[in-house]
Design an enzyme around this catalytic site. Structure first.
Site, PDB file in Angstrom:
ATOM      1  N   ASP A   1       8.827 -21.115   5.302  1.00  0.00           N
ATOM      2  CA  ASP A   1       8.365 -20.684   5.424  1.00  0.00           C
ATOM      3  C   ASP A   1       7.370 -20.181   4.244  1.00  0.00           C
ATOM      4  O   ASP A   1       6.120 -20.281   4.881  1.00  0.00           O
ATOM      5  CB  ASP A   1       9.007 -19.025   5.387  1.00  0.00           C
ATOM      6  CG  ASP A   1       9.685 -18.720   7.126  1.00  0.00           C
ATOM      7  OD1 ASP A   1       9.408 -19.564   8.017  1.00  0.00           O
ATOM      8  OD2 ASP A   1      10.026 -18.084   6.702  1.00  0.00           O
TER       9      ASP A   1
ATOM     10  N   LYS B   1      18.520 -15.417   8.858  1.00  0.00           N
ATOM     11  CA  LYS B   1      17.886 -16.253   8.458  1.00  0.00           C
ATOM     12  C   LYS B   1      19.379 -16.127   6.572  1.00  0.00           C
ATOM     13  O   LYS B   1      19.282 -17.472   5.871  1.00  0.00           O
ATOM     14  CB  LYS B   1      16.928 -15.837   7.592  1.00  0.00           C
ATOM     15  CG  LYS B   1      15.635 -16.553   8.358  1.00  0.00           C
ATOM     16  CD  LYS B   1      14.069 -15.836   7.901  1.00  0.00           C
ATOM     17  CE  LYS B   1      13.333 -16.660   9.223  1.00  0.00           C
ATOM     18  NZ  LYS B   1      12.087 -16.446   8.888  1.00  0.00           N
TER      19      LYS B   1
END
Ligand code: NDP
Length: 276
Positions: free
Chosen positions: A98, A62
């Site tokens: 997220d 990420k």
């Protein structure tokens, strides 16, 4: 047909190809979505070679995805992590779904009100970076980030830029922190089979607990939370489906219904391994 993929390592247990295939069927959008194993060294090359129209990115990539983007959304900038890549000409725009995925699951599916809650977050890795800004936006009163390596908790706390609401502590401070309305396990401890040692005093009569992991990986923490007296105990499966729906929206302009996919995954949840 457009092509999408999730990149990460390990990736073979990822549920994302199944989730996006269900969304595609539901919305009538023709697409292919595959899982591609990639690490720090070969991510860029494999992304370029795949010629995908968009991608999800998971552990451990990420931050790598954040760095390769020409432009990132404000929530990805605050998280300093990207889980969704949107093709922009020859380059990439990055976003992070997220946090919104977690907050949607907790507030809309589980009926939790996050406003004014005192929240403990265990862990300061990629997932914690993604969800912390969204928890603050949802109106939590205080966010205490506890991490095994305290410097990572401090870095996250500093990056969030809200010293009145966000505090970083080391694991050895846990017994002195008092109780919390919401406890979030954002560690990857269960991946290595490690059990977290937590004082029962963290829990009070109205506390809830969330593990961002799901399936077998979430069993130990949520069992501890129930034994300590938590009212609601929630695993990360709903977050997984909701963050995927937000990625789908960014790519296709349509937000799919998530309930049927969530129900399908929940029915076989214990057999699932966490691979977002
Ligand atoms: P990272 O590797 O980025 O971070 C791991 C974190 O766990 C670090 O804070 C690390 O501490 C901590 N940790 C690892 N082992 C232990 C241990 N034995 N005791 C205490 N702390 C430990 O992982 P991610 O943040 O990406 O993922 C965390 C979890 O969240 C995973 O289980 C992942 O599957 C899940 N997740 C779920 C999502 C969903 O949609 N449901 C989305 C994203 C993640 P230290 O810094 O000291 O090493």
């Amino acid at each position: 047909m457009k092509h999408y993929a999730v990149f990460g390592s390990p990736i073979h247990h990822s549920q994302s190809p199944f989730i996006h295939a269900m969304f595609a069927q539901q919305t009538g959008i023709a697409l292919e979505y595959t899982a591609i194993e990639a690490g720090h060294d070969d991510f860029r090359a494999k992304l370029d070679a795949s010629a995908v129209d968009g991608a999800n990115v998971t552990l451990p990539l990420k931050k790598d995805a954040f760095t390769l983007c020409a432009d990132v959304s404000s929530r990805a900038r605050r998280a300093r992590a990207v889980n969704t890549l949107i093709r922009d000409g020859d380059g990439w725009r990055g976003d992070n779904t997220d946090g919104l995925g977690l907050v949607r699951d907790l507030t809309e599916r589980r009926g939790m009100d996050l406003r004014q809650r005192r929240v403990l977050m265990l862990g300061a890795g990629g997932a914690a970076h993604g969800v912390a800004p969204a928890l603050l936006d949802a109106g939590v009163r205080e966010l205490v980030i506890v991490n095994r390596t305290i410097s990572r908790a401090e870095q996250l706390s500093d990056a969030l830029g809200e010293p009145d609401r966000v505090h970083a502590r080391g694991w050895d401070a846990l017994a002195k922190l008092g109780s919390f309305d919401l406890l979030i396990n954002a560690t990857a401890a269960s991946r290595s089979g490690a059990l977290l040692t937590l004082p029962m005093a963290l829990v009070e009569s109205r506390s809830d607990a969330v593990d961002l992991s799901y399936g077998e990986a979430a069993v130990a923490f949520l069992a501890w939370a129930r034994a300590a007296g938590c009212v609601k105990t929630v695993d990360g499966l709903g977050m997984l489906v909701e963050q995927a729906a937000e990625s789908f929206l960014l790519w296709h302009g349509v937000r799919p219904q998530t309930d049927a996919v969530f129900a399908d995954l929940s029915a076989r949840s214990v057999a699932l391994f966490t691979a977002d």
